[in-house]
Design a protein around this motif. Structure first.
Motif, PDB file in Angstrom:
ATOM      1  N   THR A  69       0.842  -1.203   0.000  1.00 29.80           N
ATOM      2  CA  THR A  69       0.000   0.000   0.000  1.00 29.80           C
ATOM      3  C   THR A  69       0.878   1.254   0.000  1.00 29.80           C
ATOM      4  O   THR A  69       1.800   1.377   0.816  1.00 29.80           O
ATOM      5  CB  THR A  69      -0.938   0.018   1.220  1.00 29.80           C
ATOM      6  N   PHE A  70       0.540   2.176  -0.898  1.00 31.87           N
ATOM      7  CA  PHE A  70       1.382   3.363  -1.095  1.00 31.87           C
ATOM      8  C   PHE A  70       0.510   4.590  -1.333  1.00 31.87           C
ATOM      9  O   PHE A  70      -0.665   4.482  -1.691  1.00 31.87           O
ATOM     10  CB  PHE A  70       2.300   3.158  -2.318  1.00 31.87           C
ATOM     11  N   GLU A  71       1.108   5.756  -1.122  1.00 35.82           N
ATOM     12  CA  GLU A  71       0.453   7.008  -1.483  1.00 35.82           C
ATOM     13  C   GLU A  71       1.142   7.591  -2.707  1.00 35.82           C
ATOM     14  O   GLU A  71       2.358   7.483  -2.861  1.00 35.82           O
ATOM     15  CB  GLU A  71       0.514   8.023  -0.332  1.00 35.82           C
ATOM     16  N   ARG A  72       0.339   8.199  -3.577  1.00 37.38           N
ATOM     17  CA  ARG A  72       0.867   8.866  -4.760  1.00 37.38           C
ATOM     18  C   ARG A  72      -0.007  10.069  -5.089  1.00 37.38           C
ATOM     19  O   ARG A  72      -1.223  10.048  -4.856  1.00 37.38           O
ATOM     20  CB  ARG A  72       0.927   7.911  -5.959  1.00 37.38           C
ATOM     21  N   PRO A  73       0.589  11.142  -5.617  1.00 35.94           N
ATOM     22  CA  PRO A  73      -0.200  12.328  -5.959  1.00 35.94           C
ATOM     23  C   PRO A  73      -0.986  12.122  -7.250  1.00 35.94           C
ATOM     24  O   PRO A  73      -0.531  11.444  -8.171  1.00 35.94           O
ATOM     25  CB  PRO A  73       0.862  13.416  -6.119  1.00 35.94           C
ATOM     26  N   ILE A  74      -2.168  12.707  -7.314  1.00 33.22           N
ATOM     27  CA  ILE A  74      -2.970  12.725  -8.536  1.00 33.22           C
ATOM     28  C   ILE A  74      -3.488  14.145  -8.741  1.00 33.22           C
ATOM     29  O   ILE A  74      -3.391  14.986  -7.848  1.00 33.22           O
ATOM     30  CB  ILE A  74      -4.147  11.724  -8.475  1.00 33.22           C
ATOM     31  N   TYR A  75      -4.031  14.410  -9.933  1.00 35.96           N
ATOM     32  CA  TYR A  75      -4.553  15.741 -10.265  1.00 35.96           C
ATOM     33  C   TYR A  75      -3.507  16.827  -9.993  1.00 35.96           C
ATOM     34  O   TYR A  75      -3.756  17.796  -9.267  1.00 35.96           O
ATOM     35  CB  TYR A  75      -5.846  16.039  -9.501  1.00 35.96           C
ATOM     36  N   ALA A  76      -2.315  16.612 -10.577  1.00 36.03           N
ATOM     37  CA  ALA A  76      -1.209  17.582 -10.466  1.00 36.03           C
ATOM     38  C   ALA A  76      -0.844  17.873  -9.020  1.00 36.03           C
ATOM     39  O   ALA A  76      -0.441  18.976  -8.676  1.00 36.03           O
ATOM     40  CB  ALA A  76      -1.556  18.881 -11.197  1.00 36.03           C
ATOM     41  N   GLY A  77      -0.999  16.854  -8.161  1.00 36.04           N
ATOM     42  CA  GLY A  77      -0.605  17.014  -6.772  1.00 36.04           C
ATOM     43  C   GLY A  77      -1.659  17.632  -5.890  1.00 36.04           C
ATOM     44  O   GLY A  77      -1.427  17.855  -4.695  1.00 36.04           O
ATOM     45  N   ASN A  78      -2.840  17.899  -6.440  1.00 31.21           N
ATOM     46  CA  ASN A  78      -3.906  18.510  -5.637  1.00 31.21           C
ATOM     47  C   ASN A  78      -4.652  17.501  -4.785  1.00 31.21           C
ATOM     48  O   ASN A  78      -5.473  17.877  -3.940  1.00 31.21           O
ATOM     49  CB  ASN A  78      -4.889  19.239  -6.556  1.00 31.21           C
ATOM     50  N   ALA A  79      -4.423  16.221  -5.021  1.00 36.49           N
ATOM     51  CA  ALA A  79      -5.030  15.173  -4.198  1.00 36.49           C
ATOM     52  C   ALA A  79      -4.027  14.036  -4.057  1.00 36.49           C
ATOM     53  O   ALA A  79      -3.144  13.856  -4.901  1.00 36.49           O
ATOM     54  CB  ALA A  79      -6.321  14.664  -4.829  1.00 36.49           C
ATOM     55  N   ILE A  80      -4.135  13.297  -2.976  1.00 33.03           N
ATOM     56  CA  ILE A  80      -3.252  12.158  -2.724  1.00 33.03           C
ATOM     57  C   ILE A  80      -4.094  10.887  -2.724  1.00 33.03           C
ATOM     58  O   ILE A  80      -5.083  10.793  -1.984  1.00 33.03           O
ATOM     59  CB  ILE A  80      -2.513  12.296  -1.373  1.00 33.03           C
ATOM     60  N   ALA A  81      -3.705   9.933  -3.554  1.00 26.98           N
ATOM     61  CA  ALA A  81      -4.416   8.660  -3.633  1.00 26.98           C
ATOM     62  C   ALA A  81      -3.670   7.603  -2.836  1.00 26.98           C
ATOM     63  O   ALA A  81      -2.435   7.540  -2.873  1.00 26.98           O
ATOM     64  CB  ALA A  81      -4.544   8.217  -5.087  1.00 26.98           C
ATOM     65  N   THR A  82      -4.412   6.795  -2.103  1.00 28.25           N
ATOM     66  CA  THR A  82      -3.839   5.626  -1.435  1.00 28.25           C
ATOM     67  C   THR A  82      -4.136   4.410  -2.302  1.00 28.25           C
ATOM     68  O   THR A  82      -5.299   4.120  -2.583  1.00 28.25           O
ATOM     69  CB  THR A  82      -4.436   5.442  -0.033  1.00 28.25           C
ATOM     70  N   VAL A  83      -3.083   3.735  -2.736  1.00 32.05           N
ATOM     71  CA  VAL A  83      -3.225   2.647  -3.708  1.00 32.05           C
ATOM     72  C   VAL A  83      -2.721   1.345  -3.090  1.00 32.05           C
ATOM     73  O   VAL A  83      -1.619   1.302  -2.527  1.00 32.05           O
ATOM     74  CB  VAL A  83      -2.423   2.957  -4.990  1.00 32.05           C
ATOM     75  N   GLN A  84      -3.530   0.299  -3.199  1.00 29.05           N
ATOM     76  CA  GLN A  84      -3.118  -1.021  -2.716  1.00 29.05           C
ATOM     77  C   GLN A  84      -2.942  -1.954  -3.910  1.00 29.05           C
ATOM     78  O   GLN A  84      -3.826  -2.085  -4.751  1.00 29.05           O
ATOM     79  CB  GLN A  84      -4.138  -1.607  -1.757  1.00 29.05           C
ATOM     80  N   ALA A  85      -1.769  -2.590  -3.986  1.00 27.09           N
ATOM     81  CA  ALA A  85      -1.472  -3.498  -5.080  1.00 27.09           C
ATOM     82  C   ALA A  85      -2.003  -4.888  -4.768  1.00 27.09           C
ATOM     83  O   ALA A  85      -1.939  -5.349  -3.630  1.00 27.09           O
ATOM     84  CB  ALA A  85       0.037  -3.551  -5.313  1.00 27.09           C
ATOM     85  N   THR A  86      -2.517  -5.552  -5.789  1.00 26.04           N
ATOM     86  CA  THR A  86      -3.034  -6.919  -5.619  1.00 26.04           C
ATOM     87  C   THR A  86      -2.246  -7.929  -6.439  1.00 26.04           C
ATOM     88  O   THR A  86      -2.533  -9.117  -6.381  1.00 26.04           O
ATOM     89  CB  THR A  86      -4.517  -6.986  -6.021  1.00 26.04           C
ATOM     90  N   ASP A  87      -1.265  -7.459  -7.214  1.00 27.74           N
ATOM     91  CA  ASP A  87      -0.464  -8.356  -8.042  1.00 27.74           C
ATOM     92  C   ASP A  87       0.604  -9.058  -7.211  1.00 27.74           C
ATOM     93  O   ASP A  87       1.029  -8.564  -6.154  1.00 27.74           O
ATOM     94  CB  ASP A  87       0.211  -7.578  -9.184  1.00 27.74           C
ATOM     95  N   SER A  88       1.075 -10.169  -7.720  1.00 25.32           N
ATOM     96  CA  SER A  88       2.126 -10.914  -7.019  1.00 25.32           C
ATOM     97  C   SER A  88       3.469 -10.200  -7.101  1.00 25.32           C
ATOM     98  O   SER A  88       4.302 -10.333  -6.209  1.00 25.32           O
ATOM     99  CB  SER A  88       2.254 -12.314  -7.613  1.00 25.32           C
TER     100      SER A  88
END
Length: 310
Positions: free
Chosen positions: A122-141
């Motif tokens: 699980t990681f955080e990354r910026p979206i919308y030119a940095g105006n929002a932060i998305a928390t993303v969880q990977a499901t791949d091996s």
């Protein structure tokens, strides 16, 4: 399993962004390996072996890796992927070129430009030119990520030396060939790792003004020189100097924006700077919304005065 960090280097030394990526990798797993691929890059591999936290260095030394062509690097990385749960790239031009190919060959989703490690998947990354932060969880091996270097403190070198293991080169894909590289040599710090940056915008009017106005100030401060996309598109500054969402993401201790209005694209690349100084003749310029210090006036008068006062 371990984390594999793909190093960037100039054959003689490891580039600064790799030290930040190792820092991110250590937050995922304490067992971090580094891949150094190139030609006659043994010195770079030895430096990688001394990075704190690195437990093994993989060295692929062959002519087909000399110019870091993605078409040859990607098969090398995917061939090593079976031993790793995570493959980490720098969010640089090279990393953004190779990582998607690795993701496609492994048939996994890529998580780009991470700014925080929450857990191993699980990681955080910026979206919308940095105006929002998305928390993303990977499901791949297998998890392929690129790391925004400004979001992680660089690790340092230590007295230890991790073992260096030679790996076999892949066969040349023949899909691409190196023709030429137009690079700009400078005694100033590299833009992405500079502590002080002086950037110019379209208001400077010409490449001659860009150099004449900004160079004395940059020399006094020991600063790197950057530019807005508008200045680069107008030919005032080289592509390598572009700061912004489609350029380089920087977070220096001091960022001086000269004649830059502050478009969202540019702000996304520098708003995490510790201190921002804006010089612009438009009091309503958006750059003043993020600036710690703002000066409204003629840059052709203010910048020379500032340089003379230092």
């Amino acid at each position: 399993m371990s984390v594999l960090v793909i190093a960037e280097h100039d054959a003689g030394s490891i580039k600064s962004a790799t030290f930040n990526s190792v820092s991110a990798a250590l937050l995922i797993n304490a067992d971090v390996h580094v891949l150094v691929a190139g030609l006659t890059c043994g010195t770079a591999a030895e430096q990688a072996a001394k990075i704190n936290g690195v437990t093994k260095v993989l060295l692929a030394d062959a002519e087909i890796f000399q110019h870091s062509l993605a078409e040859n690097l990607a098969p090398l990385v995917t061939g090593l992927a079976s031993s790793y749960d995570h493959i980490v790239f720098n969010a640089t031009a090279q990393g953004k070129n190779v990582a998607p190919r690795v993701s496609a060959l492994l048939d996994v989703a890529q998580i780009s430009d991470i700014t925080k490690v929450i857990s191993a998947d699980t990681f955080e990354r910026p979206i919308y030119a940095g105006n929002a932060i998305a928390t993303v969880q990977a499901t791949d091996s297998k998890i392929v990520i690129t790391v925004r270097s400004t979001a992680f403190d660089a690790v340092s070198n230590g007295p230890q030396s991790a073992p260096i293991v030679l790996v076999d080169a892949v066969v040349d894909s023949g899909l691409s060939s190196f023709i030429d590289a137009n690079t700009i040599s400078s005694d100033r710090p590299e833009l992405i790792s500079a502590k002080v940056i002086v950037s110019g915008g379209r208001a400077l009017g010409s490449s001659e003004s860009y150099q004449r106005v900004l160079t004395p100030l940059a020399e006094k401060l020991g600063a790197a020189m950057g530019a807005s996309r508008a200045a680069v598109d107008s030919g005032y500054a080289p592509n390598d100097a572009q700061v912004g969402q489609t350029g380089k993401i920087v977070a220096p201790d001091l960022y001086i924006a000269v004649g830059i209005s502050g478009a969202i694209q540019h702000l996304a690349g520098m708003k995490d700077s510790k201190v921002i100084v804006a010089i612009n003749n438009d009091p309503d310029a958006p750059i003043f919304n993020v600036a710690d210090y703002g000066i409204v006036g003629d840059l052709y008068e203010l910048v020379p005065e500032l340089a003379a006062a230092l």
